[in-house]
Structure formats: C-alpha cells, structure tokens
Design a protein around this motif. Sequence first.
Motif, PDB file in Angstrom:
ATOM      1  N   ILE A 100       0.828  -1.221   0.000  1.00 39.23           N
ATOM      2  CA  ILE A 100       0.000   0.000   0.000  1.00 39.23           C
ATOM      3  C   ILE A 100       0.861   1.270   0.000  1.00 39.23           C
ATOM      4  CG2 ILE A 100      -2.030  -1.046   1.101  1.00 39.23           C
ATOM      5  CD1 ILE A 100      -1.059   0.351   3.748  1.00 39.23           C
ATOM      6  N   ALA A 101       2.188   1.104  -0.079  1.00 39.28           N
ATOM      7  CA  ALA A 101       3.067   2.262   0.141  1.00 39.28           C
ATOM      8  C   ALA A 101       2.816   3.383  -0.872  1.00 39.28           C
ATOM      9  CB  ALA A 101       4.528   1.824   0.116  1.00 39.28           C
ATOM     10  N   ALA A 102       2.743   3.031  -2.152  1.00 37.20           N
ATOM     11  CA  ALA A 102       2.595   4.078  -3.177  1.00 37.20           C
ATOM     12  C   ALA A 102       1.255   4.789  -3.014  1.00 37.20           C
ATOM     13  CB  ALA A 102       2.720   3.455  -4.565  1.00 37.20           C
ATOM     14  N   ALA A 103       0.193   4.004  -2.791  1.00 33.61           N
ATOM     15  CA  ALA A 103      -1.140   4.603  -2.644  1.00 33.61           C
ATOM     16  C   ALA A 103      -1.202   5.472  -1.390  1.00 33.61           C
ATOM     17  CB  ALA A 103      -2.190   3.498  -2.567  1.00 33.61           C
ATOM     18  N   PHE A 104      -0.562   5.009  -0.327  1.00 31.81           N
ATOM     19  CA  PHE A 104      -0.582   5.757   0.942  1.00 31.81           C
ATOM     20  C   PHE A 104       0.085   7.121   0.760  1.00 31.81           C
ATOM     21  CE2 PHE A 104       0.585   7.104   5.120  1.00 31.81           C
ATOM     22  CZ  PHE A 104      -0.318   6.520   6.002  1.00 31.81           C
ATOM     23  N   VAL A 105       1.282   7.105   0.149  1.00 33.64           N
ATOM     24  CA  VAL A 105       2.014   8.367  -0.024  1.00 33.64           C
ATOM     25  C   VAL A 105       1.232   9.295  -0.952  1.00 33.64           C
ATOM     26  CG1 VAL A 105       4.128   9.395  -0.983  1.00 33.64           C
ATOM     27  CG2 VAL A 105       4.279   7.401   0.545  1.00 33.64           C
ATOM     28  N   ALA A 106       0.674   8.741  -2.018  1.00 35.46           N
ATOM     29  CA  ALA A 106      -0.089   9.575  -2.962  1.00 35.46           C
ATOM     30  C   ALA A 106      -1.276  10.230  -2.252  1.00 35.46           C
ATOM     31  CB  ALA A 106      -0.571   8.724  -4.128  1.00 35.46           C
ATOM     32  N   ARG A 107      -1.953   9.460  -1.416  1.00 39.76           N
ATOM     33  CA  ARG A 107      -3.127   9.993  -0.698  1.00 39.76           C
ATOM     34  C   ARG A 107      -2.695  11.012   0.367  1.00 39.76           C
ATOM     35  NH1 ARG A 107      -7.614  11.477  -1.969  1.00 39.76           N
ATOM     36  NH2 ARG A 107      -9.386  10.903  -0.667  1.00 39.76           N
ATOM     37  N   PHE A 108      -1.560  10.757   1.012  1.00 40.54           N
ATOM     38  CA  PHE A 108      -1.018  11.716   1.997  1.00 40.54           C
ATOM     39  C   PHE A 108      -0.741  13.048   1.301  1.00 40.54           C
ATOM     40  CE2 PHE A 108       1.168  11.904   6.271  1.00 40.54           C
ATOM     41  CZ  PHE A 108       1.604  13.222   6.191  1.00 40.54           C
ATOM     42  N   VAL A 109      -0.197  12.976   0.080  1.00 38.37           N
ATOM     43  CA  VAL A 109       0.089  14.208  -0.658  1.00 38.37           C
ATOM     44  C   VAL A 109      -1.222  14.937  -0.961  1.00 38.37           C
ATOM     45  CG1 VAL A 109       1.021  15.162  -2.806  1.00 38.37           C
ATOM     46  CG2 VAL A 109       2.256  13.319  -1.609  1.00 38.37           C
ATOM     47  N   GLU A 110      -2.224  14.186  -1.464  1.00 39.40           N
ATOM     48  CA  GLU A 110      -3.505  14.811  -1.825  1.00 39.40           C
ATOM     49  C   GLU A 110      -4.192  15.453  -0.617  1.00 39.40           C
ATOM     50  OE1 GLU A 110      -4.492  11.455  -5.116  1.00 39.40           O
ATOM     51  OE2 GLU A 110      -6.047  11.826  -3.616  1.00 39.40           O
ATOM     52  N   LEU A 111      -4.268  14.676   0.473  1.00 38.16           N
ATOM     53  CA  LEU A 111      -5.021  15.161   1.631  1.00 38.16           C
ATOM     54  C   LEU A 111      -4.192  16.064   2.538  1.00 38.16           C
ATOM     55  CD1 LEU A 111      -6.853  11.857   2.725  1.00 38.16           C
ATOM     56  CD2 LEU A 111      -7.778  13.736   1.373  1.00 38.16           C
ATOM     57  N   GLY A 112      -2.874  15.863   2.518  1.00 37.08           N
ATOM     58  CA  GLY A 112      -2.031  16.532   3.522  1.00 37.08           C
ATOM     59  C   GLY A 112      -1.397  17.826   3.073  1.00 37.08           C
ATOM     60  N   ARG A 113      -1.260  17.990   1.761  1.00 34.15           N
ATOM     61  CA  ARG A 113      -0.501  19.154   1.265  1.00 34.15           C
ATOM     62  C   ARG A 113      -1.092  20.473   1.774  1.00 34.15           C
ATOM     63  NH1 ARG A 113       2.366  19.599  -3.673  1.00 34.15           N
ATOM     64  NH2 ARG A 113       1.322  17.824  -4.634  1.00 34.15           N
ATOM     65  N   ASP A 114      -2.419  20.566   1.772  1.00 38.46           N
ATOM     66  CA  ASP A 114      -3.044  21.830   2.184  1.00 38.46           C
ATOM     67  C   ASP A 114      -3.856  21.710   3.473  1.00 38.46           C
ATOM     68  OD1 ASP A 114      -2.056  23.277  -0.003  1.00 38.46           O
ATOM     69  OD2 ASP A 114      -3.582  22.348  -1.287  1.00 38.46           O
ATOM     70  N   ALA A 115      -3.700  20.609   4.171  1.00 36.71           N
ATOM     71  CA  ALA A 115      -4.528  20.404   5.374  1.00 36.71           C
ATOM     72  C   ALA A 115      -4.156  21.400   6.469  1.00 36.71           C
ATOM     73  CB  ALA A 115      -4.375  18.978   5.876  1.00 36.71           C
ATOM     74  N   TYR A 116      -2.888  21.720   6.563  1.00 35.66           N
ATOM     75  CA  TYR A 116      -2.422  22.656   7.597  1.00 35.66           C
ATOM     76  C   TYR A 116      -1.797  23.855   6.904  1.00 35.66           C
ATOM     77  CZ  TYR A 116      -3.384  19.335  11.285  1.00 35.66           C
ATOM     78  OH  TYR A 116      -4.022  18.513  12.167  1.00 35.66           O
TER      79      TYR A 116
END
Length: 498
Positions: free
Chosen positions: A315-331
């Motif tokens: 799940i590593a690639a999907a996890f990092v991709a989703r972290f980028v999508e959700l996390g880039r502007d979360a904070y």
Amino acid sequence: MTNETGVLEWHARAKALRYATGHFIDGEHVQALAGGRFTVVNPATLEPLCEVAAGTSADVDRAVASARRAFASGIWRRMAPRERLAILSRYGQLIQSRAERFALLDTLCMGKPIRDMLSIDVPQAAQTFTYFAELCDKVDGAVTATSPEAFHYILREPLGVVGCIVPWNYPLLIAAWKVAPALAAGNSVILKPAEQAPLSALALAELFIEAGGPPGVFNVVNGLGETAGASLALHADVNKIAFTGSTEIGKLMLSYAGQSNMKRVSLECGGKSPQIFLADLEDLDRAVTYAINGIFANMGEVCNAGSRLLIDKPIAAAFVARFVELGRDAYRPGDPLDPRTNLGPLVTAAHRARVVSYIERGRQEGARVEFGADVPALPGSYVNPTLFSRVSNQMTIAREEIFGPVAAAIEVDGLQEALEIANDSKYGLAASVWTRDLRSAHMAVRDLEAGVIWVNCFDHGDMTQPFGGYKQSGQGRDKGLESLLAYTQTKSAWIHLG
Ligand code: NAD
C-alpha cells in the motif's frame, strides 16, 4: 465561541491583556532578587512580547523556603482530603472559566493556534485538576497479613517539596500534568516554566489562591534552564523533580539528583514515534488522515508526534499519494490569533533554523520531498508542512527528533520488519499499528518498545491513560493513578503486640 470571535477581536483582546512577569512566591507576585530579566519574543511576529524575571539561585532558595514552610506547617498536606478535593475541583473550574486568558497567554508566547488552546490545552488542563482532585480521598494505605504478635500498616505520604520543570510546547497543559497530582498528594510545588512560554504558569499559580489554596503551596520561579532550572534541580531541600523536556536535559536531571540529595526524578522526554500501516488496514483515507494530524498538529512540536510512517509495501505508493492529496493543504500557516488557523509558527527563529537544517539533511541524504520543505513568506518563524518519502531508518530525519511538521515515510516489508524498524530507535514514547488482523495487532502491542500504543487510531486517550516512555523517552508516567502515587512515598509502621 471561537468561531464567532474573529481575528480582529482576538488581537484587541491580546492588546488589552494584562499579566504578571515576575515570580509567584508565598502567594504573591514578586520580582527577581537580582533584578535580571529576559525577553520573550512572539514567534508569529518575531517582535518582543515582554520582559520576564530571570530567576537565580537566590530566587529558587526563596521559593523553596516558602514551599518548605507551607509543607512543614501541615496547612495543605494535613488538610482533610475532602477539603483538598473541593479546592482542586474549584481550581479546575476556575481554569476553564479563564479559558480565553490562558489561551492568549500561551498563544502569544509560543504561537499555538488559539483554537487549539481553546479546544485542547485549556479544557484538558482544567480536567487534569478535576481528575486528580477526585483522587484526593481515594488513595488508601494497607494492613498486611502479619502473624498475631504484630499489627503492620502501610501509609502513603507526600514527598515534601516538588520541583516541576516543563517545556514550551504545551505550557499550561504539561504544567497541569505535574502540578495537579503533586498537589493532590499533599506536596508543595515550585513550577519552573520554559523561558519561551512563562506567562500561563504565573496566571495558574495566582488562580490557586483564588480557588482557596494556601499561600506557599504553589510557587513559580521563572528563568533560564541553566540558571533557575539547574538551581531547582540541584537544590538540597527539593524532594523530587518532575521534568518534561528534551532527552539531553533529562539526563542532566539525573546527574543533578546524584550531585545533590538523591531527589526523585521523573522524566518525560523526546520521541520518534512510529506509526505502522499494514497492507490489511481497513480504511486508507482514515489512516492517512490520522497520519497527517499525527505529525502536523501543534506544528509537529509534540513529543509523541507520529514522525515515522512505516508503510507496508503493497500500500506504500497509494498511501504516499493519498497523503500528498489530503495533507498538502490540510495545515496552512497563518496568524495563530485567527480562529481559522491550524498551523502557527514554530516556537522561535532558532528552532525554525534547526528544523530547516533537518530538512536539508533529509534532502542531502537522499530522501524525496513530496511537498513542503520550505518556509512561507510570513513574518514569523513558520515552516511549511513537509513530507519526505523513500526514507531509510538510518537517515538523520528518521533517527533524530525534529520537533517540527516533518513526516518521514519508510517502506516496510510486513509486520516483522515494521516492528524491527519501529524499535530501532533510542526513543520509545509512543507507537501505533493499523491492521484488521487481531493477531497482528496483539503482536505489535506485545513487541513494540513504547510506553503508549495505539491500535487503529493515534493520539487518542484520556486522563486514565498513563503517559510516558520506554528507553530514552523517559521514566515515570504522567496522568492516571500511577502518576499520583509517584508523588507519594511509602511508610511502613510495624506495631509490636506480643
Ligand atoms: P528543554 O529540555 O530544552 O527544556 C525543558 C525545560 O528544562 C525548560 O523549562 C528549560 O528551561 C529547562 N532546562 C533547560 N536546561 C536546563 C538545565 N541545564 N537545568 C535545568 N533545567 C533546564 O526542552 P524544550 O525545548 O523546552 O522542549 C522540547 C522537548 O521536550 C522535546 O525533546 C520534546 O520531545 C520534549 N517533550 C516531551 C514530552 C513528553 O511527555 N515526553 C512532552 C512535551 C515535550
């Protein structure tokens, strides 16, 4: 209330705020005997906020003498436990009733978003006092099973004078975690706040008197660590130091105890907490959201921040991709007095320089920047939230505590490798595992070397949860009954009847 109160209103309140800047000894605000002062800088503007008393050993002596007098008089330790309970409960309510004041004091000093102060730090600090208040009359001694010629009973007594030395990342809350159980057990207390965030401690001590607490029982000495802090930790008439801070200074506390009077020491120190995400986890988005909050909340200035993301290969690639999508502007970095802001500045310009240097090390050692790794164009000491992928556990960013919003994603091959990497750290404060498999969850709980473990969540908990670390994350626990007992000592009374 926060949502309706706009940024202009909070600035107006901050401007109108009046606060003490000395020490609090024997129930009064006093100045440093030698008259020295140090400057507190507002990290959101990098402009000076105020000048605070720089305590020396003379001020510490004065505070210890006051605390010792109060202890010897019995005015607090011999008070009926239910009366102590009533005062500490009232104290908890008073803290909550001054939520705005406490929120402003910490936000102005260390840059935490005001909404976090109001929703997390202040209510939890208030609750800490009510929780320990309720334990005042519930700590029993024991009668042991001796032969008939003796009657043997065991008492728990307070230690005497307790020094609490705390950091700047949760100034009010971590002070409460130490002061509340120490007071509930009947001790006298001297609190030495961090020099970056010294104001809420004075407001806290002042309120103890308003709650009905006797003068001298709760004192505050301000000052730098190497002067006021060291004098307190080296003092021959202090019975315990309860410390939260870096591992480096935690080790010094042990040596100060050895050099002086063998006082007790409890230590809550640094961390490099792993979160293990196994391929069978139930809900990727939920796990990613926890991973984002686990490292970016409170600007990453959290001892148990989930700074190492150990992600299973499938799940590593999907996890990092989703972290980028959700996390880039979360904070988004912003004015901490704006109730919409969820990412304030780092505590000081010097700390930002340290975090930025770790980010540089990450790049140099070959980790890949997924986002962030730069600073926003704002006047304060801000760093943008940062995600590194392709991190190995040997890289500096995976080994050292950065204490900033910097996540390191490490790919792992199944549970066993994840556990080995998780435990390959000098720290052991907290860890989590995300899985649907009961066996994997229990094996992780069994094998992770950390004081706090979460399964399918991160950073959940309440006052019943002992909080503290294995290895060089410390010794002793905050919160829970265990922490109250650590502010007591055992007396055994053997009565000969034969
Ligand atoms: P720090 O160790 O620099 O300072 C902590 C406190 O110790 C401050 O009050 C400081 O004035 C005092 N101090 C510094 N030098 C001293 C000395 N020589 N003698 C006596 N006192 C001294 O830590 P910090 O930068 O304020 O806080 C960040 C650290 O705290 C991080 O490592 C973080 O992980 C840790 N922390 C741990 C927990 C936990 O519960 N485990 C919670 C919050 C923070």
